[in-house]
Design a protein around this motif. Structure first.
Motif, short mmCIF file in Angstrom:
data_model
loop_
_atom_site.label_atom_id
_atom_site.label_comp_id
_atom_site.label_asym_id
_atom_site.label_seq_id
_atom_site.Cartn_x
_atom_site.Cartn_y
_atom_site.Cartn_z
N ARG A 22 21.56 87.22 -3.25
CA ARG A 22 21.53 88.49 -2.55
C ARG A 22 21.61 88.28 -1.04
O ARG A 22 20.93 87.41 -0.49
CB ARG A 22 20.20 89.18 -2.88
CG ARG A 22 20.28 90.64 -2.69
CD ARG A 22 18.98 91.25 -3.04
NE ARG A 22 18.94 92.48 -2.27
CZ ARG A 22 18.05 93.42 -2.42
NH1 ARG A 22 17.08 93.25 -3.28
NH2 ARG A 22 18.11 94.49 -1.70
N LEU A 41 18.50 87.85 1.12
CA LEU A 41 17.84 86.53 1.10
C LEU A 41 18.52 85.58 2.07
O LEU A 41 17.88 84.80 2.75
CB LEU A 41 17.90 85.92 -0.30
CG LEU A 41 16.90 86.39 -1.34
CD1 LEU A 41 17.09 85.61 -2.63
CD2 LEU A 41 15.49 86.21 -0.83
N ARG A 82 16.62 82.28 3.52
CA ARG A 82 15.90 81.74 2.37
C ARG A 82 16.93 81.06 1.51
O ARG A 82 17.62 81.72 0.72
CB ARG A 82 15.22 82.91 1.64
CG ARG A 82 14.18 82.50 0.68
CD ARG A 82 12.79 82.68 1.30
NE ARG A 82 11.77 82.72 0.24
CZ ARG A 82 11.28 81.63 -0.33
NH1 ARG A 82 11.68 80.44 0.07
NH2 ARG A 82 10.38 81.73 -1.28
N VAL A 91 13.63 81.67 -9.97
CA VAL A 91 14.14 82.84 -9.26
C VAL A 91 14.05 84.10 -10.11
O VAL A 91 13.98 84.04 -11.34
CB VAL A 91 15.61 82.63 -8.82
CG1 VAL A 91 15.72 81.55 -7.77
CG2 VAL A 91 16.50 82.31 -10.02
N GLU A 104 17.65 87.82 -6.76
CA GLU A 104 16.99 88.82 -5.91
C GLU A 104 15.87 88.20 -5.09
O GLU A 104 15.57 88.64 -3.99
CB GLU A 104 16.38 89.93 -6.79
CG GLU A 104 17.36 90.62 -7.71
CD GLU A 104 18.11 91.73 -7.00
OE1 GLU A 104 17.83 91.97 -5.82
OE2 GLU A 104 19.00 92.35 -7.66
N ASN A 105 15.21 87.20 -5.68
CA ASN A 105 14.09 86.59 -4.95
C ASN A 105 13.80 85.19 -5.48
O ASN A 105 14.19 84.84 -6.59
CB ASN A 105 12.85 87.47 -5.09
CG ASN A 105 12.01 87.42 -3.81
OD1 ASN A 105 12.14 86.49 -3.01
ND2 ASN A 105 11.15 88.41 -3.65
N GLU A 135 7.54 81.11 -5.14
CA GLU A 135 6.97 80.09 -4.27
C GLU A 135 7.18 78.68 -4.86
O GLU A 135 7.05 78.48 -6.06
CB GLU A 135 5.47 80.34 -4.12
CG GLU A 135 4.90 79.70 -2.88
CD GLU A 135 3.41 80.00 -2.73
OE1 GLU A 135 2.71 79.12 -2.23
OE2 GLU A 135 2.99 81.09 -3.14
#
Ligand code: GDP
Ligand code: ZN
Length: 313
Positions: free
Chosen positions: A28, A31, A36, A44, A59-60, A63
């Motif tokens: 994305r 990000l 990132r 993910v 999308e993200n 950690e």
């Protein structure tokens, strides 16, 4: 889902451990904007999934529990430091540098010595006892004769590992042996991700990228890192690491903790501490660490190097 192959263009993800690329994803833009970078090994969150075409969007990124920069891999559980007993000769200071660099990541380290068939038993025994005094229990192996590869496979199971060491010791040969499982312990169960339909689609994506990049900015080769599934479970990075241990993450104060034989003394004697809180363990009064340990001269040499670097920073 976990990223198992990554380049600037896109990522290949697997949902189930060891099943190979199951989804091809772009990252994305948001990000990317917050810089990132998605790495191989990252867990993910995926959205906009098209299960027919097996495409989606990252999308993200969850950690990371650890990160290695060379090669770039996230969530590494284990570093395998590989040296050879001969060709090139095993050299104590070079080995110490690699071990210190590996220990400085705080990721668990295993030491393996390859090309065992090139030396006699006495040589192996004397290295083993020396390395035990350094705090390591090395796996002795030979990619050539397949000796010890079963122990290595067992050692790498259910973890993400990166193999590090100087050139010529057999890292690539070992990665190939572990990936093909052609060393006599049952049939090859592991498919090469790149030979799967999605794997070849991913490679195709990369080539398309290369062509357009070539017309714009001259020759451009897309570098990618991937995690290879191992038949015993677990993954190994396809690219070996730490070509030149830079020790950039090691400080004067943390250096001693990168030597297991000293770490043991410092941690086991707590709450006792060296008299000076900034003790460098080089013979200060009230120091818990004696100076007559075998690798002390190497410790001093690395300490000098780090002192010089810190002064110029
Ligand atoms: P890398 O630079 O660490 O990746 O090392 P390579 O995998 O390229 O191996 C360097 C050389 O060592 C190659 O010629 C290999 O065939 C050879 N080699 C690898 N493992 C062994 C081994 O166990 N015994 C012997 N004699 N040679 C080996
Ligand atoms: Zn001390």
């Amino acid at each position: 889902m976990r990223v198992i192959v990554e380049s600037e263009k896109s990522c290949g993800l697997e949902e189930q451990e060891g099943s190979g690329v199951e989804l091809l994803c772009v990252v994305r833009n948001l990000l990317k904007k917050i810089k990132r970078r998605v790495l191989v090994g990252d867990k993910v969150l995926v959205g906009s999934i098209d299960w027919v075409d097996r495409r989606g969007m990252i999308e993200n990124v969850f950690e990371r529990k650890s990160e290695v920069l060379d090669p770039p891999v996230a969530n590494v559980d284990h570093l395998l430091v590989l040296f050879s007993l001969d060709q090139p000769k095993l050299e104590e200071f070079s080995l110490t540098r690699f071990l210190v660099e590996a220990e400085s990541t705080r990721i668990p380290v295993t030491l393996a010595l390859n090309k065992a068939e090139l030396v006699d038993k006495e040589t192996v025994t004397s290295w083993k006892s020396k390395l035990r005094s350094w705090g390591y229990d090395p796996i002795i192996c030979s990619v050539e004769t397949k000796d010890g590869l079963d122990s290595l496979q067992f050692n790498l199971r259910d973890q993400i590992s990166v193999i590090v060491g100087p050139s010529g010791v057999g890292k690539s040969s070992l990665i190939n042996a572990l990936r093909s499982n052609h060393f006599g312990f049952g049939p090859a169960e592991v498919d090469d991700w790149s030979s799967s339909i999605l794997g070849s689609k991913w490679l195709e994506d990369q080539r398309v990228g290369e062509v357009s990049a070539r017309s714009g900015r001259g020759k451009h080769t897309t570098r990618h890192v991937s995690l290879l599934p191992l038949s015993g479970g677990g993954h190994v990075a396809d690219t070996p690491g730490f070509n030149q241990p830079s020790l950039l993450k090691v400080t004067k104060q943390s250096l001693a903790l990168c030597f297991p034989e000293v770490r043991k003394i410092l941690l086991n004697s707590q709450p006792l501490k060296c008299a000076f809180s900034n003790c460098l363990h080089i013979g200060e009064p009230g120091c818990l660490v004696k100076t007559e340990w075998e690798r002390h001269p190497y410790y001093l040499q690395l300490l000098d190097e780090i002192k010089i670097r810190e002064e110029f920073q």
